[in-house]
Motif scaffolding. Structure first.
Motif, PDB file in Angstrom:
ATOM      1  N   SER A 230       0.862  -1.182   0.000  1.00 14.84           N
ATOM      2  CA  SER A 230       0.000   0.000   0.000  1.00 14.84           C
ATOM      3  C   SER A 230       0.894   1.225   0.000  1.00 14.84           C
ATOM      4  O   SER A 230       1.955   1.241   0.621  1.00 14.84           O
ATOM      5  CB  SER A 230      -0.966   0.011   1.186  1.00 14.84           C
ATOM      6  OG  SER A 230      -0.284   0.220   2.395  1.00 14.84           O
ATOM      7  N   VAL A 231       0.458   2.245  -0.735  1.00 14.33           N
ATOM      8  CA  VAL A 231       1.228   3.467  -0.911  1.00 14.33           C
ATOM      9  C   VAL A 231       0.284   4.654  -0.747  1.00 14.33           C
ATOM     10  O   VAL A 231      -0.805   4.657  -1.321  1.00 14.33           O
ATOM     11  CB  VAL A 231       1.859   3.524  -2.328  1.00 14.33           C
ATOM     12  CG1 VAL A 231       2.626   4.823  -2.525  1.00 14.33           C
ATOM     13  CG2 VAL A 231       2.734   2.328  -2.577  1.00 14.33           C
ATOM     14  N   VAL A 232       0.719   5.656   0.025  1.00 11.61           N
ATOM     15  CA  VAL A 232      -0.030   6.902   0.123  1.00 11.61           C
ATOM     16  C   VAL A 232       0.501   7.822  -0.962  1.00 11.61           C
ATOM     17  O   VAL A 232       1.700   8.044  -1.074  1.00 11.61           O
ATOM     18  CB  VAL A 232       0.123   7.542   1.521  1.00 11.61           C
ATOM     19  CG1 VAL A 232      -0.576   8.903   1.559  1.00 11.61           C
ATOM     20  CG2 VAL A 232      -0.430   6.626   2.591  1.00 11.61           C
ATOM     21  N   SER A 233      -0.401   8.325  -1.793  1.00 12.26           N
ATOM     22  CA  SER A 233       0.005   9.181  -2.900  1.00 12.26           C
ATOM     23  C   SER A 233      -0.908  10.398  -2.989  1.00 12.26           C
ATOM     24  O   SER A 233      -1.696  10.641  -2.078  1.00 12.26           O
ATOM     25  CB  SER A 233      -0.026   8.386  -4.208  1.00 12.26           C
ATOM     26  OG  SER A 233      -1.336   7.921  -4.456  1.00 12.26           O
ATOM     27  N   GLU A 234      -0.831  11.109  -4.112  1.00 10.24           N
ATOM     28  CA  GLU A 234      -1.685  12.276  -4.363  1.00 10.24           C
ATOM     29  C   GLU A 234      -1.649  13.261  -3.198  1.00 10.24           C
ATOM     30  O   GLU A 234      -2.665  13.554  -2.585  1.00 10.24           O
ATOM     31  CB  GLU A 234      -3.123  11.852  -4.657  1.00 10.24           C
ATOM     32  CG  GLU A 234      -3.284  10.854  -5.773  1.00 10.24           C
ATOM     33  CD  GLU A 234      -3.016  11.442  -7.138  1.00 10.24           C
ATOM     34  OE1 GLU A 234      -3.416  12.586  -7.387  1.00 10.24           O
ATOM     35  OE2 GLU A 234      -2.387  10.742  -7.940  1.00 10.24           O
ATOM     36  N   ARG A 235      -0.455  13.725  -2.864  1.00 12.12           N
ATOM     37  CA  ARG A 235      -0.254  14.707  -1.792  1.00 12.12           C
ATOM     38  C   ARG A 235      -0.777  14.208  -0.448  1.00 12.12           C
ATOM     39  O   ARG A 235      -1.358  14.956   0.337  1.00 12.12           O
ATOM     40  CB  ARG A 235      -0.873  16.045  -2.165  1.00 12.12           C
ATOM     41  CG  ARG A 235      -0.189  16.710  -3.359  1.00 12.12           C
ATOM     42  CD  ARG A 235      -0.859  17.977  -3.798  1.00 12.12           C
ATOM     43  NE  ARG A 235      -2.217  17.792  -4.300  1.00 12.12           N
ATOM     44  CZ  ARG A 235      -2.544  17.318  -5.506  1.00 12.12           C
ATOM     45  NH1 ARG A 235      -1.615  16.963  -6.344  1.00 12.12           N
ATOM     46  NH2 ARG A 235      -3.793  17.208  -5.867  1.00 12.12           N
ATOM     47  N   GLY A 236      -0.593  12.911  -0.195  1.00  7.64           N
ATOM     48  CA  GLY A 236      -0.953  12.344   1.095  1.00  7.64           C
ATOM     49  C   GLY A 236      -2.416  12.062   1.318  1.00  7.64           C
ATOM     50  O   GLY A 236      -2.822  11.828   2.447  1.00  7.64           O
ATOM     51  N   THR A 237      -3.232  12.041   0.272  1.00 10.13           N
ATOM     52  CA  THR A 237      -4.663  11.842   0.462  1.00 10.13           C
ATOM     53  C   THR A 237      -5.196  10.512  -0.066  1.00 10.13           C
ATOM     54  O   THR A 237      -6.208  10.030   0.408  1.00 10.13           O
ATOM     55  CB  THR A 237      -5.466  12.972  -0.224  1.00 10.13           C
ATOM     56  OG1 THR A 237      -5.183  12.945  -1.618  1.00 10.13           O
ATOM     57  CG2 THR A 237      -5.125  14.328   0.367  1.00 10.13           C
ATOM     58  N   VAL A 238      -4.539   9.920  -1.043  1.00 14.35           N
ATOM     59  CA  VAL A 238      -5.051   8.714  -1.697  1.00 14.35           C
ATOM     60  C   VAL A 238      -4.188   7.511  -1.321  1.00 14.35           C
ATOM     61  O   VAL A 238      -2.962   7.598  -1.270  1.00 14.35           O
ATOM     62  CB  VAL A 238      -5.060   8.894  -3.233  1.00 14.35           C
ATOM     63  CG1 VAL A 238      -5.452   7.601  -3.937  1.00 14.35           C
ATOM     64  CG2 VAL A 238      -6.020  10.008  -3.619  1.00 14.35           C
ATOM     65  N   VAL A 239      -4.840   6.393  -1.075  1.00 18.47           N
ATOM     66  CA  VAL A 239      -4.121   5.163  -0.795  1.00 18.47           C
ATOM     67  C   VAL A 239      -4.324   4.205  -1.968  1.00 18.47           C
ATOM     68  O   VAL A 239      -5.449   3.944  -2.383  1.00 18.47           O
ATOM     69  CB  VAL A 239      -4.609   4.495   0.508  1.00 18.47           C
ATOM     70  CG1 VAL A 239      -3.857   3.197   0.756  1.00 18.47           C
ATOM     71  CG2 VAL A 239      -4.427   5.442   1.683  1.00 18.47           C
TER      72      VAL A 239
END
Length: 182
Positions: free
Chosen positions: A76-85
């Motif tokens: 699992s990765v947090v992306s999109e400026r810390g909002t999307v997993v």
């Protein structure tokens, strides 16, 4: 092993999905996935890895595992400026998968993973990235199919014409996603 379709993946057979919970408020998706996939016989083979601030949700969380003689990588990765997993379930290329498991077991694994991580949409990929934002209009989904072996789309999606590029292959009842293959 009996399969109705050959999914053309070479390097890896991977489900990449956008998780429904916001990164700031949701729980870690992989522990839930590991519990549910454990009921299907998936077992961790190494200690988990994570990267983050040491508190809260990690930016990157991964786990090596095994299932029915196949290596499995969960991430699992947090992306999109810390909002999307984004979550991923990766196995070897499909030639190796079909030699070890039947089709029903594969789709049960996929559905269990998608339901456990609260997947809202995704793709069946062979290493390529997934567009995390949902399609704004239904007509966008068939265009996205050109980039992947298959898509995982909301089962409630209506009014989409997949032909000539693909068609709905099966439904995943626990996650309420439809599998559209090229």
């Amino acid at each position: 092993m009996s399969w109705r379709v050959h999914i053309p993946t070479a390097d890896e057979t991977c489900l990449r999905v956008r998780c429904g919970q916001d990164a700031a408020t949701g729980g870690w998706p992989l522990p839930r996935a590991l519990v549910e996939l454990g009921r299907l016989g998936l077992r961790p083979t190494e200690r988990f890895r994570s990267l983050g601030a040491g508190r809260g949700r990690p930016l990157l969380h991964s786990q090596e595992a095994g299932w029915r003689g196949l290596p499995v990588h969960l991430e699992s990765v947090v992306s999109e400026r810390g909002t999307v997993v984004e979550a991923a379930l990766a196995l070897p290329g499909m030639d190796e998968v079909v030699a070890e498991v039947d089709e029903a077991a594969w789709w049960e694994l996929a559905d269990t993973f998608c339901a456990a991580v609260d997947a809202v949409h995704g793709a069946l990929v062979d290493g390529e990235p997934l567009r995390m934002e949902p399609a704004v209009r239904d007509e966008e989904w068939p265009r996205r199919l050109r980039d992947h072996v298959g898509l995982l789309v909301p089962e409630a999606l209506t009014g989409v014409t997949w032909e000539p590029s693909g068609d709905v292959y099966t439904s995943l009842p626990m996650s309420r996603l439809a599998v559209v293959l090229r």
